[in-house]
Design a protein around this motif. Structure first.
Motif, PDB file in Angstrom:
ATOM      1  N   VAL A   1       1.067  -0.667   0.165  1.00 21.39           N
ATOM      2  CA  VAL A   1       0.348  -0.329   0.268  1.00 21.39           C
ATOM      3  C   VAL A   1       0.699   0.558   0.580  1.00 21.39           C
ATOM      4  N   ASN A   2       2.631   1.293   0.765  1.00 22.23           N
ATOM      5  CA  ASN A   2       2.484   2.457   0.577  1.00 22.23           C
ATOM      6  C   ASN A   2       3.440   2.728  -0.644  1.00 22.23           C
ATOM      7  N   LEU A   3       4.019   1.668  -1.433  1.00 21.10           N
ATOM      8  CA  LEU A   3       4.470   1.910  -2.591  1.00 21.10           C
ATOM      9  C   LEU A   3       3.476   2.479  -3.282  1.00 21.10           C
ATOM     10  N   CYS A   4       2.350   2.086  -3.328  1.00 17.33           N
ATOM     11  CA  CYS A   4       1.550   2.527  -4.424  1.00 17.33           C
ATOM     12  C   CYS A   4       1.129   3.745  -4.354  1.00 17.33           C
ATOM     13  N   ILE A   5       0.912   4.677  -2.694  1.00 13.93           N
ATOM     14  CA  ILE A   5       0.465   5.692  -1.953  1.00 13.93           C
ATOM     15  C   ILE A   5       2.177   6.777  -2.690  1.00 13.93           C
ATOM     16  N   ALA A  48      -8.441  12.533  -2.977  1.00 15.33           N
ATOM     17  CA  ALA A  48      -9.409  11.792  -2.078  1.00 15.33           C
ATOM     18  C   ALA A  48      -9.015  10.527  -2.326  1.00 15.33           C
ATOM     19  N   CYS A  49      -9.036   9.857  -3.109  1.00 11.70           N
ATOM     20  CA  CYS A  49      -8.067   7.919  -3.653  1.00 11.70           C
ATOM     21  C   CYS A  49      -7.647   7.762  -2.917  1.00 11.70           C
ATOM     22  N   ILE A  50      -5.803   8.105  -2.174  1.00  9.77           N
ATOM     23  CA  ILE A  50      -5.045   8.006  -1.123  1.00  9.77           C
ATOM     24  C   ILE A  50      -5.565   8.256   0.491  1.00  9.77           C
ATOM     25  N   MET A  51      -6.500   9.090   0.680  1.00  9.38           N
ATOM     26  CA  MET A  51      -6.702   9.754   1.860  1.00  9.38           C
ATOM     27  C   MET A  51      -7.148   8.274   2.561  1.00  9.38           C
ATOM     28  N   ALA A  52      -7.290   7.924   2.454  1.00 12.03           N
ATOM     29  CA  ALA A  52      -7.900   6.624   3.827  1.00 12.03           C
ATOM     30  C   ALA A  52      -6.607   5.267   3.578  1.00 12.03           C
ATOM     31  N   PRO A  53      -5.975   4.830   2.841  1.00  9.60           N
ATOM     32  CA  PRO A  53      -4.848   4.654   2.763  1.00  9.60           C
ATOM     33  C   PRO A  53      -3.885   4.972   3.560  1.00  9.60           C
ATOM     34  N   PHE A  54      -3.304   5.886   3.060  1.00  7.10           N
ATOM     35  CA  PHE A  54      -2.520   6.830   3.853  1.00  7.10           C
ATOM     36  C   PHE A  54      -2.889   6.804   5.497  1.00  7.10           C
ATOM     37  N   VAL A  55      -4.419   7.379   5.796  1.00 12.59           N
ATOM     38  CA  VAL A  55      -4.658   7.750   7.402  1.00 12.59           C
ATOM     39  C   VAL A  55      -4.272   5.722   7.984  1.00 12.59           C
ATOM     40  N   THR A  56      -4.908   4.842   7.276  1.00 13.48           N
ATOM     41  CA  THR A  56      -4.635   3.471   7.632  1.00 13.48           C
ATOM     42  C   THR A  56      -3.017   3.113   8.173  1.00 13.48           C
ATOM     43  N   LEU A  57      -2.089   4.128   6.960  1.00 13.51           N
ATOM     44  CA  LEU A  57      -0.700   3.463   7.378  1.00 13.51           C
ATOM     45  C   LEU A  57      -0.268   4.450   8.287  1.00 13.51           C
ATOM     46  N   VAL A  58      -0.734   5.715   8.797  1.00 14.42           N
ATOM     47  CA  VAL A  58       0.147   6.716   9.915  1.00 14.42           C
ATOM     48  C   VAL A  58      -0.747   5.869  11.434  1.00 14.42           C
ATOM     49  N   LEU A  59      -2.456   5.466  10.921  1.00 16.24           N
ATOM     50  CA  LEU A  59      -2.379   4.827  12.532  1.00 16.24           C
ATOM     51  C   LEU A  59      -1.596   3.257  12.445  1.00 16.24           C
ATOM     52  N   ALA A  60      -0.762   3.215  11.233  1.00 21.75           N
ATOM     53  CA  ALA A  60      -0.282   1.410  11.530  1.00 21.75           C
ATOM     54  C   ALA A  60       1.040   1.830  12.427  1.00 21.75           C
ATOM     55  N   VAL A  61       1.574   2.569  11.691  1.00 18.53           N
ATOM     56  CA  VAL A  61       2.848   3.483  12.153  1.00 18.53           C
ATOM     57  C   VAL A  61       3.057   4.150  13.390  1.00 18.53           C
ATOM     58  N   ALA A  62       1.795   3.747  14.733  1.00 18.55           N
ATOM     59  CA  ALA A  62       0.913   5.509  15.579  1.00 18.55           C
ATOM     60  C   ALA A  62       1.147   4.032  16.362  1.00 18.55           C
ATOM     61  N   ARG A 100       8.857   8.091   5.182  1.00 21.30           N
ATOM     62  CA  ARG A 100       9.388   9.261   3.700  1.00 21.30           C
ATOM     63  C   ARG A 100       8.078   9.356   2.651  1.00 21.30           C
ATOM     64  N   THR A 101       6.904   8.868   2.225  1.00 25.84           N
ATOM     65  CA  THR A 101       6.011   8.712   1.579  1.00 25.84           C
ATOM     66  C   THR A 101       5.368  10.547   2.352  1.00 25.84           C
ATOM     67  N   SER A 102       5.190  10.319   3.869  1.00 25.54           N
ATOM     68  CA  SER A 102       4.541  11.793   3.996  1.00 25.54           C
ATOM     69  C   SER A 102       5.470  13.078   4.007  1.00 25.54           C
ATOM     70  N   LEU A 103       6.594  12.753   3.284  1.00 23.11           N
ATOM     71  CA  LEU A 103       7.594  13.709   3.169  1.00 23.11           C
ATOM     72  C   LEU A 103       7.164  13.851   1.721  1.00 23.11           C
TER      73      LEU A 103
END
Length: 132
Positions: A1-5, A48-62, A100-103
């Protein structure tokens, strides 16, 4: 998922850079206005399309950061062993990939914030100064 984002963010960054290069080379204010509106629509749709997977990744990191700390330091008196560090290494790599993706996503926002200043600093011909 991270690579797609990451791929989507890289493509959006390249599109913004190409748009800025086109502004400098073509010097057509009307085309730049239309192009900027289209580009903003594409950016909004993509975000808008990548928001949900990105939030999921950030929560997983948290959730992963406290788990990594517990794995490293534990609740015992033994201290940190080399085997413990090796066991959490994949989690640390994923953590850095998400950062890195966030940056890169932040870089897109920074580039977009500079586009109006780029447009304002160019001369598009006689009579366009009043229209701006």
């Amino acid at each position: 998922v991270n690579l797609c984002i990451l791929r989507v963010c890289r493509c959006l960054s390249i599109v913004v850079d190409i748009f800025c290069a086109d502004i400098v080379s073509e010097k057509d204010l009307d085309a730049a206005t239309v192009g900027w509106n289209v580009l903003q629509a594409v950016l909004l749709k993509a975000s808008a399309c990548i928001m949900a997977p990105f939030v999921t990744l950030v929560l997983a990191v948290a959730v992963a950061v406290p788990a990594i700390l517990v794995d490293l330091y534990g609740f015992g008196d033994e201290g940190t062993r080399v085997g413990d560090i090796v066991s959490v290494l994949p989690n640390i790599i994923v953590l850095f990939a998400v950062v890195r993706t966030s940056l890169i996503a932040a870089q897109i926002s920074e580039s977009c914030s500079r586009v109006p200043a780029l447009i304002n600093c160019h001369f598009f011909g006689v009579g366009t100064e009043q229209a701006r």
